[in-house]
Structure formats: C-alpha cells, structure tokens
Design an enzyme around this catalytic site. Structure first.
Site, mmCIF file in Angstrom:
data_model
loop_
_atom_site.group_PDB
_atom_site.id
_atom_site.type_symbol
_atom_site.label_atom_id
_atom_site.label_comp_id
_atom_site.label_asym_id
_atom_site.label_seq_id
_atom_site.Cartn_x
_atom_site.Cartn_y
_atom_site.Cartn_z
ATOM 1 N N GLU A 222 55.271 -56.952 46.841
ATOM 2 C CA GLU A 222 56.569 -56.557 47.434
ATOM 3 C C GLU A 222 56.540 -56.670 48.954
ATOM 4 O OE1 GLU A 222 58.989 -56.480 45.663
ATOM 5 O OE2 GLU A 222 58.115 -56.030 43.705
HETATM 6 C C1 LIG Z 1 49.487 -58.298 40.665
HETATM 7 C C2 LIG Z 1 50.564 -59.028 41.383
HETATM 8 C C3 LIG Z 1 51.883 -58.899 40.949
HETATM 9 C C4 LIG Z 1 52.891 -59.600 41.607
HETATM 10 N N1 LIG Z 1 54.169 -59.543 41.113
HETATM 11 C C5 LIG Z 1 55.102 -60.403 41.598
HETATM 12 C C6 LIG Z 1 56.373 -60.538 40.971
HETATM 13 O O1 LIG Z 1 56.693 -59.837 39.998
HETATM 14 N N2 LIG Z 1 57.234 -61.466 41.448
HETATM 15 C C7 LIG Z 1 56.926 -62.256 42.516
HETATM 16 O O2 LIG Z 1 57.747 -63.079 42.892
HETATM 17 N N3 LIG Z 1 55.735 -62.144 43.155
HETATM 18 C C8 LIG Z 1 54.822 -61.246 42.713
HETATM 19 N N4 LIG Z 1 53.597 -61.143 43.332
HETATM 20 C C9 LIG Z 1 53.345 -61.930 44.508
HETATM 21 C C10 LIG Z 1 53.221 -61.074 45.765
HETATM 22 O O3 LIG Z 1 54.473 -60.580 46.135
HETATM 23 C C11 LIG Z 1 52.556 -61.946 46.840
HETATM 24 O O4 LIG Z 1 51.193 -62.059 46.452
HETATM 25 C C12 LIG Z 1 52.687 -61.368 48.220
HETATM 26 O O5 LIG Z 1 54.019 -61.438 48.651
HETATM 27 C C13 LIG Z 1 51.804 -62.108 49.225
HETATM 28 O O6 LIG Z 1 51.944 -63.495 49.125
HETATM 29 P P1 LIG Z 1 50.631 -64.397 48.991
HETATM 30 O O7 LIG Z 1 49.817 -63.857 47.888
HETATM 31 O O8 LIG Z 1 51.029 -65.810 48.922
HETATM 32 O O9 LIG Z 1 49.826 -64.109 50.321
HETATM 33 P P2 LIG Z 1 50.038 -64.885 51.707
HETATM 34 O O10 LIG Z 1 51.486 -64.959 52.030
HETATM 35 O O11 LIG Z 1 49.267 -66.137 51.680
HETATM 36 O O12 LIG Z 1 49.385 -63.844 52.722
HETATM 37 C C14 LIG Z 1 47.969 -63.776 52.938
HETATM 38 C C15 LIG Z 1 47.718 -62.868 54.150
HETATM 39 O O13 LIG Z 1 48.363 -63.427 55.318
HETATM 40 C C16 LIG Z 1 49.243 -62.474 55.882
HETATM 41 N N5 LIG Z 1 50.440 -63.161 56.377
HETATM 42 C C17 LIG Z 1 51.150 -64.130 55.766
HETATM 43 N N6 LIG Z 1 52.199 -64.486 56.525
HETATM 44 C C18 LIG Z 1 52.165 -63.721 57.623
HETATM 45 C C19 LIG Z 1 52.989 -63.601 58.790
HETATM 46 N N7 LIG Z 1 54.091 -64.335 58.957
HETATM 47 N N8 LIG Z 1 52.633 -62.705 59.739
HETATM 48 C C20 LIG Z 1 51.546 -61.908 59.576
HETATM 49 N N9 LIG Z 1 50.733 -61.990 58.500
HETATM 50 C C21 LIG Z 1 51.034 -62.871 57.541
HETATM 51 C C22 LIG Z 1 49.595 -61.511 54.763
HETATM 52 O O14 LIG Z 1 49.999 -60.236 55.271
HETATM 53 C C23 LIG Z 1 48.298 -61.467 53.976
HETATM 54 O O15 LIG Z 1 47.432 -60.523 54.557
HETATM 55 C C24 LIG Z 1 52.580 -60.405 42.729
HETATM 56 C C25 LIG Z 1 51.272 -60.509 43.164
HETATM 57 C C26 LIG Z 1 50.262 -59.854 42.505
HETATM 58 C C27 LIG Z 1 48.845 -60.042 42.978
#
Ligand SMILES: Cc1cc2nc3c(=O)[nH]c(=O)nc-3n(C[C@H](O)[C@H](O)[C@H](O)COP(=O)(O)OP(=O)(O)OC[C@H]3O[C@@H](n4cnc5c(N)ncnc54)[C@H](O)[C@@H]3O)c2cc1C
Length: 595
Positions: A437
């Site tokens: 989220e």
């Molecule tokens: C168990 C689980 C359930 C989930 N459920 C859902 C769901 O129901 N529906 C759905 O759509 N998604 C879902 N997600 C996805 C989840 O919302 C994302 O994993 C989350 O938004 C982070 O995206 P990412 O994993 O690609 O990480 P990334 O975006 O790659 O981020 C990696 C790191 O970089 C940092 N970062 C990235 N961009 C920036 C920025 N601009 N400035 C500063 N820091 C930054 C982040 O804070 C993080 O620490 C789920 C994930 C998990 C693991």
C-alpha cells in the site's frame, strides 16, 4: 499457541473519550448505530474473533495457500470461517444500508477490523481489499455498476482485489503496461499483474478485480491509466453468475509472512481478453484507485496496531510464566516479568501499540465526520485532516509494529526465535506492513510533499495548533500526576514547529529528511493523543474511581514521554543535519561507477 482477547476496555475508553461516540453517532446516517447498539454487538464480535478466527492464525500460517490445476487452494484451517463471518454480518458492518450494509460508522467497523486483524492478519486482508473495491465503486462506479456489484461485495458473498503492480511498475505506476481495448459495451483487458492479495481463491463465490490498464492510444505516464472492473465470473442479466472470465492466477508467492493470504500472479486475457468495464472517467484511473488506496493505507496502518496487540498479549503471558533468575523481594526464581529490562520491553510494546491505536481511531473518526457531518465546512476540514493523517497512520504505526513484534520475540528469548511459540510469526507477518500500500518511503514523501509543502505547511500547522490546545488545558490543570504532560507536550510541539520551519525554509532537502519528518510527527501526534487519554483517565480518578485501568493510562503516557518521545530529539537532529546524505561522498560509497 497464544490466545487472543480483544482489548475491549481500552477500545471503549477510546470510543468514549477520544471520539465521544454518543455525539459521533448523532451524525446523519448513523440513526441505527446508537451507543447501546454498539455496546450490544461488540462483545459478540469479540467472542467470534477470539473463539473462531484467532485459533486459525497458527495452522493457516503453517499451511500456506498454493496453486493446483489453476485453482488457488487456501489453508483448510480457514474453511467455513469466512462464510461464518459473512453470515454473522461482520463484513458488512459499515456498508451502505441502501446496498444491504448495517450502516455503522467507520470507527465501529475499525473495532471489528482490529479484532479480525489481531486474530489472523493474513486472513483479514480478504475483507480489507473488498472494502477498498466497495469504496472505489461507491465513489466512481456508475449506478448500474453499484446496483450490480455493491450488494454482494458489501455482504462479503463476493470479494474484491486491487490490481496495480506489474513487474516494472511498483512504486512507480506510470510504467503500467496492461492493455484495455474497446470492444462493444466493454473492454478486453490483457496483461500480467503481480503480488495480488487474495487474487484468487474459493472462499467467496466471485472475485471482483479492479485493474489499472491503458487504452492503446492513451497518453504515456500517469495520465493514460484507466480503471477497469474485471469479474472472475461474468454476471448474467438476472444477477446470477455466468461464464468464467479470461482471468486466472498463474502463481502463488512463497513469502516471509502472512501465509494465510494468497499473493497471486494474475494473468488477464491469455485467451483473447478478459471482459472489463470502465470505472470512472477514461485516463483518470490513478485518481480513482487512490481513493481506494487511501482507504487501504489507513487499514494497513491499523494492521500494525493489531499485530502489535497480539504480539504484546503473547509476550505478556509468556513473561508471567517463564521463570529465570532472581529478583529482590521474590522468593525462589522469579518470572521474567519482574526483571526491569523485561518490564521495559513490555511497556515499550504496549505504549507504541496504544499510541498507534489512538492515532488510527482519531483519523477514522475524522473520516466519518468528513462523510456524515451536517456542516459542509466541518466535512471539508475533516477530509483535509484525513489526508494529512493518512501517511502518518500508515507509516508510523507500521514502523512501530516492526519494533513491537521484534520486542515480542526478544521477550521470549530463544523460544521467540524458534517457531513453535508463534512470536516469530507476528514479526514475519508485520514485516510486509511497511512495504505494501505504498512503501513507508513513499508515505514519508507524501507527508512532506503533498501534505506539507504543497500548502506551505498550513495543514500541518493546524495539527500543531490542536496539540497546543491540549497543552493549554493541561497547563491550566497542573495536577501533580499530569505535570509531566505539559513539559513533554510543549517540547514535542516546539520540535515539530522547528522541523516544519526547517523544511519550509529548505524545501530542496524534503526528500532527504522525509522519513525522519514523518516519524517525528507520528511520534508527537501519538503522544498528544495518549496525553488526551491520560487527562480523561485523571478525570475519572478525580471523580473517585479506583479502577487501576485509569492509572495504567496515565503511566502509559508517562512511559511514552520518558522512553519514546525522547527519540524526537534524534529525529530533529537528523533532519537538520541531513545534508550528509546528499553529499558527494555517499554517492561515491554507494553508487557503482556507471550506475
Ligand atoms: C505480500 C504482498 C501483497 C501485495 N498486495 C498487492 C495487491 O493486492 N495489489 C497490488 O497492486 N500490489 C500489491 N503488492 C505490491 C506492493 O504494493 C508493492 O510491492 C509496493 O508498492 C512496492 O513496490 P515494489 O515492490 O515494486 O518496490 P519498488 O517500487 O521497487 O521499491 C523498492 C524500494 O525503493 C524505494 N523507492 C521506490 N521509488 C522511490 C521513490 N520515488 N522515492 C524514494 N524511494 C523509492 C521504495 O520505498 C523501496 O524501499 C503486494 C506486495 C506484497 C509483497
């Protein structure tokens, strides 16, 4: 395994003293949600979640969901439990009466959600995502969509999902690639979504997916994303379930925690296109989805509170039974709860949990007022308050939950690190909360950027003003027991003010200091609310009550002031000294040549 008892006295105290529930339920629309009614139903809820849901937490953790022949099989421990929850009406408590819901305020729903989340965090995600879909459809769905989908979603007979994330589009949703091609009165949706919570399962009769996708000629970036409703089973004209749509789970993740929740990779349109219906205006999908996400962010913040509560209850019980070492005044070897360091850990767990709970209830009450208050101006003010508080509730409460659940393991010693007590499960379950989220890094940027700098700090200044009002009350009283409140609150207010001044004067530093800025405000606002509860407790004592509960409220606030609020000094110093992070040396240290 630990038993769970809903903290009813604590919650009732918050409803009475922070929310003033008897006045709250006088707002239009809450005619059927009187205090008497709430007093009657909450013990029933507690019984259900303590006796039926809480015992599923451990077995569902040990039997994670898996994919078999294109079906997602969830833990057998959950079989029948969701259906009982639906039949008892616990899914529909705050749903609109027009669509079959009970129409209770969100604060009452939050009590029920806390019980569910403490009872089984992974399972609680099933109705939580459904509520997000209900929220988005209520705001942006057409009348026909509302009539067709809301009754079954509100009752819980159908569940909902939120499909944003793709392999290349996580925090940055502008990279969403899923396609939607117009086809008669609907669209054909194709693409892959990952990490979809309860993306597929057989607990509910149908699964209603909300999906972000782009039309072929849509603009690049955030502007070209639209929102589509894609049901697992299409709905016939008479409302019955029709053919299976072209959407399925193609994988279920193996993960660190929340094992009872199937986290699915979803394939849309492998066989020509999944039938989808546009929700809200074309190319405005992110805006619509954010209405759902804000709601979900508050829910995730409270998940932090709930898992913390469960971890605390378990640690408290264990520390009363486990005997190690000697303590003056206790004959023989003493239960570890008598060691000062164990007391410190337990108090830290409970103070962080209580602070988060107070902040979360305060925000949800504002959400109720933003929707139901009879004065439109009060509605607008409360909507702004919810906007500002949302990243704090999500960010601070979930950061706190990692600390609390980790302390829970520590209180258990080696028995915390091995799996059989369940303390480790709480820690593993809590670890997702700062990630999904919107990661807490993104919450921090939201708070400092959209919620603070964008309006020149006006909204945040309002929060500082309300803290000052409490300070005036407590300063005027100067009761012996409350004197500490005045000093610590005054300090917290000036630290928040200093940090705000610094950020307004150096906006170019905002993204560097965002995390500490969020934590400073989360810490201060949690404490401010605990201080308000301590004042209410002192009132009860002054009126002659000798209930130890009220003394506990005062000592929680004192403990927070003395052991947790003091972190504000570090947050403030880290904010004003953050230039080290943007200095050239750190880039040389971290960023590989050519990256
Ligand atoms: C168990 C689980 C359930 C989930 N459920 C859902 C769901 O129901 N529906 C759905 O759509 N998604 C879902 N997600 C996805 C989840 O919302 C994302 O994993 C989350 O938004 C982070 O995206 P990412 O994993 O690609 O990480 P990334 O975006 O790659 O981020 C990696 C790191 O970089 C940092 N970062 C990235 N961009 C920036 C920025 N601009 N400035 C500063 N820091 C930054 C982040 O804070 C993080 O620490 C789920 C994930 C998990 C693991």
């Amino acid at each position: 395994m630990s038993v769970y008892r809903a903290p009813m006295k604590e919650i009732t105290f918050i409803l009475d003293n922070l929310i003033d529930y008897p006045s709250h339920c006088e707002m239009p629309g809450f005619e059927d949600a009187s205090s008497e009614m709430v007093e009657a139903i909450l013990p029933e809820a507690a019984k259900f979640f303590e006796e039926i849901v809480a015992p599923t937490n451990w077995p569902a953790n040990t039997q994670p969901a898996y994919l078999q022949d294109e079906r997602v099989i969830t833990s057998p421990a959950l079989d029948g439990v969701y259906q009982q929850m639906v039949e008892a009406g616990w899914c529909s408590i705050s749903g609109a009466q027009q669509y079959g819901g009970a129409g209770f305020p969100n604060v009452v729903d939050l009590v029920v959600q806390e019980m569910l989340q403490s009872a089984n965090l992974g399972f609680s995600l099933l109705p939580m995502l459904t509520r997000g879909v209900i929220h988005a459809l209520s705001l942006y769905g057409s009348d026909q969509q509302k009539d067709s989908y809301l009754p079954n979603l509100i009752s819980g007979v159908w569940s909902g999902t939120m499909n944003l994330t793709e392999p290349q589009a996580g925090s940055d949703l502008s990279a969403v690639k899923t396609k939607a091609v117009p086809s008669g009165d609907h669209y054909l949706v194709s693409g892959q979504k990952i990490y979809i919570t309860w993306g597929d399962h057989e607990q509910a009769e149908n699964v209603i997916h909300l999906v972000l996708a782009r039309l072929p000629d849509a603009p690049q970036g955030n502007q070209g994303i639209s929102l589509f409703l894609v049901p697992k089973y299409l709905i016939n004209a008479d409302g019955s379930l029709g053919a299976r749509n072209d959407v399925k789970a193609v994988g279920v993740e193996h993960k660190l925690g929340i094992h009872s929740s199937p986290t699915c990779t979803m394939a849309f349109g492998d066989n020509g296109g999944a039938v989808g219906y546009l929700v809200g205006p074309l190319n405005q999908g992110l805006k619509c989805m954010f209405s759902m996400m804000n709601n979900a962010r508050l829910a995730v913040g409270h998940q932090g509170v709930s898992v913390s509560e469960r971890a605390y209850q378990q640690a408290l019980a264990y520390s009363s039974e486990r005997v190690q070492g000697k303590v003056q005044g206790i004959e023989g070897r003493a239960p570890i709860i008598h060691h000062p360091d164990v007391k410190r850990m337990l108090m830290q767990m409970s103070a962080l949990t209580e602070g988060g709970r107070a902040m979360s209830f305060y925000t949800i009450a504002a959400e109720d007022r933003s929707l139901h208050h009879s004065d439109p101006e009060v509605q607008v003010q409360n909507a702004q308050l919810v906007e500002i508080m949302t990243p704090l509730v999500k960010g601070w409460c979930t950061e706190a939950s990692m600390e609390v659940t980790s302390l829970g393991v520590q209180v258990h010693g080696g028995m915390g690190f091995v799996e059989e007590t369940g303390a480790a499960q709480h820690m593993r379950d809590a670890r997702i909360l700062p990630i999904y989220e919107g990661t807490n890094g993104i919450q921090a940027l939201d708070f400092i950027g959209r919620k603070c700098l964008r309006d020149g700090g006006e909204g945040v200044k309002t929060l500082i003003t309300v803290m000052q009002e409490t300070l005036s009350i407590v300063t005027a009283r100067q009761t012996d027991e409350l004197v500490f409140l005045a000093n610590s609150l005054e300090n917290a207010i000036s630290q928040c003010q200093d940090a705000l001044d610094y950020v307004l004067a150096t906006p170019e530093q905002a993204s560097t200091v965002a995390y500490n800025f969020m934590m400073l405000f989360g810490n201060s606002l949690s404490y401010w609310l605990l201080a308000r509860l301590a004042i209410a407790a002192q009132d009860k004592i002054d009126q002659g009550s000798d209930d130890n509960f009220y003394w506990c409220k005062i000592s929680s606030a004192k403990f927070f002031a003395s052991q947790i609020l003091v972190r504000n000094g570090a947050y403030t110093a880290a904010i004003t000294d953050a230039s080290i992070i943007t200095g050239e040396q750190i880039d040389k240290q971290l960023v590989q040549p050519g990256a």
